[in-house]
Design a protein around this motif. Sequence first.
Motif, PDB file in Angstrom:
ATOM      1  N   UNK B  28       0.805  -1.218   0.000  1.00  0.00           N
ATOM      2  CA  UNK B  28       0.000   0.000   0.000  1.00  0.00           C
ATOM      3  C   UNK B  28       0.839   1.270   0.000  1.00  0.00           C
ATOM      4  N   UNK B  29       2.118   1.192   0.396  1.00  0.00           N
ATOM      5  CA  UNK B  29       2.923   2.417   0.418  1.00  0.00           C
ATOM      6  C   UNK B  29       4.042   2.396  -0.628  1.00  0.00           C
ATOM      7  N   UNK B 199      -9.645   0.234  -1.251  1.00  0.00           N
ATOM      8  CA  UNK B 199     -10.326   0.606  -0.002  1.00  0.00           C
ATOM      9  C   UNK B 199      -9.401   0.409   1.196  1.00  0.00           C
ATOM     10  N   UNK B 201      -6.217   0.803   1.181  1.00  0.00           N
ATOM     11  CA  UNK B 201      -5.329   1.969   1.171  1.00  0.00           C
ATOM     12  C   UNK B 201      -6.040   3.181   1.765  1.00  0.00           C
ATOM     13  N   UNK B 202      -7.299   3.323   1.376  1.00  0.00           N
ATOM     14  CA  UNK B 202      -8.094   4.446   1.858  1.00  0.00           C
ATOM     15  C   UNK B 202      -8.163   4.431   3.386  1.00  0.00           C
ATOM     16  N   UNK B 205      -4.707   5.108   5.053  1.00  0.00           N
ATOM     17  CA  UNK B 205      -4.251   6.497   4.994  1.00  0.00           C
ATOM     18  C   UNK B 205      -5.139   7.416   5.802  1.00  0.00           C
ATOM     19  N   UNK B 206      -6.386   7.021   5.977  1.00  0.00           N
ATOM     20  CA  UNK B 206      -7.266   7.829   6.811  1.00  0.00           C
ATOM     21  C   UNK B 206      -6.766   7.794   8.247  1.00  0.00           C
ATOM     22  N   UNK B 209      -2.289   9.676   8.764  1.00  0.00           N
ATOM     23  CA  UNK B 209      -2.382  10.835   7.879  1.00  0.00           C
ATOM     24  C   UNK B 209      -1.084  11.179   7.159  1.00  0.00           C
ATOM     25  N   UNK B 212      -0.573  10.412   3.337  1.00  0.00           N
ATOM     26  CA  UNK B 212      -1.392  11.001   2.277  1.00  0.00           C
ATOM     27  C   UNK B 212      -0.518  11.683   1.236  1.00  0.00           C
ATOM     28  N   UNK B 213      -0.862  11.444  -0.051  1.00  0.00           N
ATOM     29  CA  UNK B 213      -0.051  12.017  -1.122  1.00  0.00           C
ATOM     30  C   UNK B 213      -0.466  13.452  -1.409  1.00  0.00           C
ATOM     31  N   UNK B 215      -1.491  16.702  -3.718  1.00  0.00           N
ATOM     32  CA  UNK B 215      -2.439  16.781  -4.829  1.00  0.00           C
ATOM     33  C   UNK B 215      -1.748  16.520  -6.167  1.00  0.00           C
TER      34      UNK B 215
END
Lengths: 205, 217
Positions: B28-29, B199, B201-202, B205-206, B209, B212-213, B215
Amino acid sequence: MENLVNIFVKSIFVDNMIFAYFLGMCSYLAVSKTVKTSTGLGLAVVFVLGITVPINYLIHNYVLKEGALTWISPQYADVDLSFLSFILFIAVIASMVQLVEMVIEKFSPTLYSNLGIFLPLIAVNCSILGGSLFMQERAYNTLAEATVFGLGSGVGWFLAIIGIAAIREKIRYSNVPAPLRGLGITFIITGLMGIAFMGFMGIKL
Amino acid sequence: MSQDREPLFSSKNMKLLREPLDDSNPITVQVLGICSALAITVKLEPSVVMALSVVFVMGVSNVVVSLLRTKIPPRIRIIVQLTVIASLVILVDEFLAAFAYEVSKQLSVFVGLIITNCIIMGRLEAFALSNKPWPSFLDGIGNAAGYGLILVIVGFVRELFGSGTIWGYQVVPEPAYSAGYVDNGLFILPPMALVTVGIIIWVQRYRNRKLIEEQQS
């Protein structure tokens, strides 16, 4: 001939390397940030798959398969070397990539500068070894079939990476939830594209 | 070896083992080794077998390459690494074919694809080539475990929703089916594996924090 077209279409749409088998995901996710670089990598994959699958086909049928060595002498009829296939296939791929790189550099500097950095990456792209292993498992009958399968798989991979790159270029302007940005949303989009590609399932010419 | 100066399980070494489970999870990372991670997670059992195979291959290959690290000429290191990995994978393949034939049939070409699993090459390049055998071993095991963890989660979710079983045992009770519950066949198909990982990953990362990548990625 009909058979060849069938294999070609099938390997592009139905048995797509990315959407059906997840092969080559690593470079697919890492390189698909812009359409331009994706095109370069995609072309390199088509190229290398089109070369390595037929070569490995010959190796499989004339060296590794059970009874494949009978062309040397009938007494080798029950020699089965297929356990060596992983190591031979990967050696062929690694050396072919090196060779292709040198040949392209010599004869077509423009193509080389386009593909350049991507060629070495390809040796460890799972879709290349995957192509050879699937060829072995599905036991294609002729060299032509294996070649067409290799090219088709490459084109399928090419289409997939171009598609995701175009979507990722656009998605930069949308408001994606922060934890989902980047990798997360790319996974989900690929999943949705995969669902779309499932519509091709069962196609037969 | 490093034991002279620091204990075998010093905090630095334990960090090598623990970090890949969450903060630098290979899937995931670091985005390594996705290829084989998704295709074999339809059921829990092949996922676990795959995870164990990768733990074995990574642990041993990291040690071997780390021992050879001063002997390998840098120009041909990729081929040397691939040869080490491929020999280990052949062992795993023959072992599975002998003792777990059913699973080895299900995994089909994906055992072979451990060779090109970028996570192994990636860790060899990034860690084993410049570190001593014991930390390399821990790094290999840690990363393979992080990889296995995701594999097991995805396999669990997909088997539970896709076939209503876990490890082949029926979990969703019979009355639920007669009351109109239907297994979600979509979970067995490839695209849902991608969405499931998305999901995961979501959620990760939630909760974490700092992963988080930006923008512009």
